[in-house]
Design a protein around this motif. Structure first.
Motif, PDB file in Angstrom:
ATOM      1  N   ILE A   1      -7.284   8.476  -8.686  1.00 17.48           N
ATOM      2  CA  ILE A   1      -6.067   7.666  -8.819  1.00 17.48           C
ATOM      3  C   ILE A   1      -5.271   7.606  -7.523  1.00 17.48           C
ATOM      4  O   ILE A   1      -4.682   6.584  -7.197  1.00 17.48           O
ATOM      5  CB  ILE A   1      -5.192   8.215  -9.959  1.00 17.48           C
ATOM      6  N   ALA A   2      -5.282   8.696  -6.752  1.00 16.25           N
ATOM      7  CA  ALA A   2      -4.451   8.768  -5.546  1.00 16.25           C
ATOM      8  C   ALA A   2      -4.753   7.642  -4.566  1.00 16.25           C
ATOM      9  O   ALA A   2      -3.862   7.189  -3.846  1.00 16.25           O
ATOM     10  CB  ALA A   2      -4.636  10.127  -4.871  1.00 16.25           C
ATOM     11  N   VAL A   3      -6.005   7.177  -4.519  1.00 13.67           N
ATOM     12  CA  VAL A   3      -6.368   6.132  -3.548  1.00 13.67           C
ATOM     13  C   VAL A   3      -6.692   4.803  -4.227  1.00 13.67           C
ATOM     14  O   VAL A   3      -7.002   3.822  -3.549  1.00 13.67           O
ATOM     15  CB  VAL A   3      -7.568   6.569  -2.679  1.00 13.67           C
ATOM     16  N   ASP A   4      -6.631   4.767  -5.558  1.00 11.18           N
ATOM     17  CA  ASP A   4      -7.046   3.545  -6.252  1.00 11.18           C
ATOM     18  C   ASP A   4      -6.166   2.348  -5.916  1.00 11.18           C
ATOM     19  O   ASP A   4      -6.659   1.228  -5.795  1.00 11.18           O
ATOM     20  CB  ASP A   4      -7.061   3.772  -7.763  1.00 11.18           C
ATOM     21  N   TRP A   5      -4.853   2.563  -5.769  1.00 12.80           N
ATOM     22  CA  TRP A   5      -3.946   1.444  -5.520  1.00 12.80           C
ATOM     23  C   TRP A   5      -4.310   0.712  -4.230  1.00 12.80           C
ATOM     24  O   TRP A   5      -4.202  -0.523  -4.154  1.00 12.80           O
ATOM     25  CB  TRP A   5      -2.501   1.960  -5.436  1.00 12.80           C
ATOM     26  N   LEU A   6      -4.774   1.467  -3.203  1.00 10.68           N
ATOM     27  CA  LEU A   6      -5.123   0.840  -1.924  1.00 10.68           C
ATOM     28  C   LEU A   6      -6.511   0.221  -1.985  1.00 10.68           C
ATOM     29  O   LEU A   6      -6.722  -0.908  -1.506  1.00 10.68           O
ATOM     30  CB  LEU A   6      -5.050   1.888  -0.809  1.00 10.68           C
ATOM     31  N   LEU A   7      -7.453   0.930  -2.586  1.00  8.51           N
ATOM     32  CA  LEU A   7      -8.797   0.367  -2.737  1.00  8.51           C
ATOM     33  C   LEU A   7      -8.762  -0.893  -3.600  1.00  8.51           C
ATOM     34  O   LEU A   7      -9.555  -1.822  -3.391  1.00  8.51           O
ATOM     35  CB  LEU A   7      -9.731   1.407  -3.367  1.00  8.51           C
ATOM     36  N   ASP A   8      -7.852  -0.930  -4.571  1.00  8.95           N
ATOM     37  CA  ASP A   8      -7.703  -2.106  -5.431  1.00  8.95           C
ATOM     38  C   ASP A   8      -7.404  -3.346  -4.597  1.00  8.95           C
ATOM     39  O   ASP A   8      -7.915  -4.434  -4.861  1.00  8.95           O
ATOM     40  CB  ASP A   8      -6.586  -1.859  -6.439  1.00  8.95           C
ATOM     41  N   ARG A   9      -6.595  -3.197  -3.572  1.00 11.51           N
ATOM     42  CA  ARG A   9      -6.251  -4.327  -2.708  1.00 11.51           C
ATOM     43  C   ARG A   9      -7.448  -4.790  -1.883  1.00 11.51           C
ATOM     44  O   ARG A   9      -7.691  -5.985  -1.726  1.00 11.51           O
ATOM     45  CB  ARG A   9      -5.088  -3.932  -1.793  1.00 11.51           C
ATOM     46  N   PHE A  10      -8.228  -3.846  -1.378  1.00 11.37           N
ATOM     47  CA  PHE A  10      -9.401  -4.208  -0.579  1.00 11.37           C
ATOM     48  C   PHE A  10     -10.472  -4.879  -1.445  1.00 11.37           C
ATOM     49  O   PHE A  10     -11.091  -5.873  -1.048  1.00 11.37           O
ATOM     50  CB  PHE A  10      -9.980  -2.971   0.106  1.00 11.37           C
ATOM     51  N   ARG A  11     -10.700  -4.328  -2.641  1.00  6.70           N
ATOM     52  CA  ARG A  11     -11.756  -4.917  -3.474  1.00  6.70           C
ATOM     53  C   ARG A  11     -11.330  -6.277  -4.023  1.00  6.70           C
ATOM     54  O   ARG A  11     -12.176  -7.172  -4.199  1.00  6.70           O
ATOM     55  CB  ARG A  11     -12.173  -3.967  -4.586  1.00  6.70           C
ATOM     56  N   THR A  12     -10.038  -6.495  -4.267  1.00  5.47           N
ATOM     57  CA  THR A  12      -9.564  -7.819  -4.687  1.00  5.47           C
ATOM     58  C   THR A  12      -9.782  -8.834  -3.573  1.00  5.47           C
ATOM     59  O   THR A  12     -10.169  -9.979  -3.822  1.00  5.47           O
ATOM     60  CB  THR A  12      -8.069  -7.759  -5.058  1.00  5.47           C
ATOM     61  N   THR A  13      -9.551  -8.414  -2.332  1.00  8.14           N
ATOM     62  CA  THR A  13      -9.770  -9.297  -1.184  1.00  8.14           C
ATOM     63  C   THR A  13     -11.229  -9.738  -1.110  1.00  8.14           C
ATOM     64  O   THR A  13     -11.528 -10.917  -0.881  1.00  8.14           O
ATOM     65  CB  THR A  13      -9.367  -8.579   0.121  1.00  8.14           C
TER      66      THR A  13
END
Length: 545
Positions: A485-497
């Motif tokens: 969870i700690a890094v999901d918010w940032l990875l979420d942005r990269f994978r959406t891109t």
């Protein structure tokens, strides 16, 4: 010199919105870090105030999704004959299926080769951990797949706009376990519970009594209804191992989120039916064309809010980070593995597929998508980015009938970044727990991650929810999701891109493959819809050719 200056001014004017949005992302990150440096104790309410302008921007974009999606798909399908619609649909689905499978396979190869979970200490969630309680909703893989199919066929279109079907399992109380005869479990849990000694004695007496005496004391056993199963009170054994989840009570509920799958399915069927009406459906077709164009005009207004909206969204997210130590320390290798996979897939795998099909490299196209990609990164939502994506594709000269069909479909079912992320995360969690996944379970991860990515709504962090389904398939604990969870918010942005980039390249690819057929379809449709005197003029023109 003057010419160079004029070129620079023209370039800045042409790309002003993109430049401002990039400044919004960078500036938001910087301001967020500065505010964290000033004080590390920002309340959730203070962060909410900062995120408020960004929330308004997201709300405006999301308000456009349903009318734009339905009008775009209906007008696109209705403008084409059935055979051409089939060809475009088949090309789109083949492209999306190929890219998703490639993404999952790439993710599995990287996580097996790099092994980011080895030597990392897993974080065990506590009962007080609010996040773990939210994320460990009990799910069965078969229920998730059935929900996916159910959502293709919504019983009520109005309801589909505000809710999608989900099967919920009711966790049995300790009282239920007592009724089912799990006496050893009851003794252990009751002994470790916070019940008073009198209640505990009454329960133990009842367990030792005959069946007849149990019925007499059943009112006392209602105290068991107050106790939740806790694996720490029973040797670490999970509830599903004591009482299988297949035997739990279940019900169908409607989660408060748009059922995009159902709306797209209905829009496709409606568009096909409208196309079969011929000239009788012309008025209806023009209505949806006008509605689609109206939504695009509103999008052109809302899009100028993106620099400000993205700025405040990023500021709030940076301030919400629980610990940078997790980002660069404990989860650093996992973070880099996912990021490497997304980069390879976005710029190498997709480029190879694009080149093999069209004999062209897509980097020039990717360069024109800067505004779309920055907005996708800022909002972390492919659905919210969809209006801007369609507008950008139109400006690039794609046929609107392709854009308005392929992009909404892609924003709904094509989640390459999410599929890659879920495959990497599942195997990472297995490595954390020193669990070796054989070939069969690795294939199961591949298939389930692909299916789960299709079912993931195009909203922020939806992949985290479908992640539970992937873990369940290979027998990994659902609460292990807490580790990422700690890094999901940032990875979420990269994978959406990456998801949005794949949608755009797919639209371009399908447009070029269908160009000749689309040109012929326009000519044939003109003949079909022409008045008698117009047919005479067309015939004369043909004779002169």
């Amino acid at each position: 010199m003057a010419d160079d200056r004029n070129k620079l001014v023209r370039c800045i004017k042409k790309n002003l919105l993109t430049i401002l949005t990039v400044v919004g992302v960078v500036g938001g990150t910087a301001v967020g870090l500065m505010l964290r440096a000033i004080s590390s104790k920002w309340s959730s309410r203070e962060i909410m105030y900062l995120a408020f302008p960004g929330e308004l921007f997201l709300r405006m974009l999301k308000a456009l999704i349903i009318p734009l999606l339905m009008a775009s798909v209906i007008s696109a399908i209705g403008s084409l004959d059935l055979s051409l619609s089939k060809k475009i649909a088949i090309r789109s689905i083949l492209y999306y299926a190929t890219t998703t499978i490639c993404a999952v396979v790439l993710g599995i190869i990287l996580v097996v080769a790099i092994r980011p979970g080895e030597g990392t200490v897993p974080w065990k969630p506590t009962d007080e951990d609010e996040t773990s309680r939210v994320l460990t909703r009990h799910v069965l893989t078969q229920d998730t797949l059935l929900d996916l199919i159910r959502n293709f066929f919504p019983p009520n279109l109005v309801q589909a706009c505000v809710g999608q079907s989900q099967t919920f399992l009711h966790e049995p109380s300790v009282y239920t376990l007592y009724k089912k005869g799990h006496e050893d479990v009851i003794r252990s849990i009751v002994g470790n519970s916070s019940l008073d000694s009198e209640s505990k004695s009454a329960i133990f007496d009842s367990l030792s009594a005959s069946d007849e005496k149990r019925r007499i004391n059943e009112s006392l056993l209602k105290e068991l209804m107050k106790i939740k199963y806790n694996s720490t009170h029973y040797g670490g054994v999970e509830l599903e191992d004591v009482y299988p989840a297949e035997r739990w009570k279940f019900e169908e509920r409607y989660e408060s989120t748009t059922n995009v799958l159902g709306l797209v399915t209905f829009s496709i069927v409606f568009g096909i039916a409208m196309g079969q009406l011929g000239s009788r459906g012309k008025v209806l077709l023009e209505f949806f064309h006008a509605l689609s164009e109206c939504m695009m005009i509103i999008t052109s207004w809302v899009i100028w809010m993106s620099p400000l909206g993205v700025f405040f969204l990023v500021v709030a997210k940076v301030m919400e980070i629980a610990s940078f130590a997790d980002l660069v320390g404990r989860l650093g290798l996992y973070f880099m593995t996912v990021l490497l996979g997304l980069f390879i897939h976005g710029f190498i795998t997709l480029s190879i597929i694009y080149f093999v099909v069209l004999r062209k490299l897509p980097f020039k196209i990717i360069g024109q998508l800067s505004q779309v990609l920055v907005t996708a990164f800022g909002t972390a939502s492919s659905s919210a980015t969809m209006p801007i994506t369609i507008q950008t594709m139109d400006k690039m000269g794609l046929d609107p009938r392709v854009t308005r069909f392929v992009i909404p479909i892609g924003a709904t079912i094509n989640m390459d970044g999410t599929a890659l992320y879920e495959a990497v995360a599942a195997i990472f969690i297995a490595q954390l727990n020193n669990i070796s996944l054989g070939f069969g379970k690795t294939v199961a991860v591949c298939l389930t991650a692909t299916a789960a990515s299709i079912g993931a709504a195009g909203i922020p962090q939806a992949g985290l929810v479908t992640m539970v389904m992937v873990l369940d398939t290979v027998g990994l604990p659902a609460d292990a999701v807490i580790n990422i969870i700690a890094v999901d918010w940032l990875l979420d942005r990269f994978r959406t891109t990456i998801n949005v980039m794949c949608d755009c390249l797919g639209a371009r690819l399908v447009d070029l493959l269908s160009a000749g057929e689309l040109a012929g379809a326009v000519e044939n449709k003109d003949r079909l819809n022409a008045e008698p005197h117009e047919l005479i003029e067309i015939a004369k023109a043909d004779q002169h050719m």
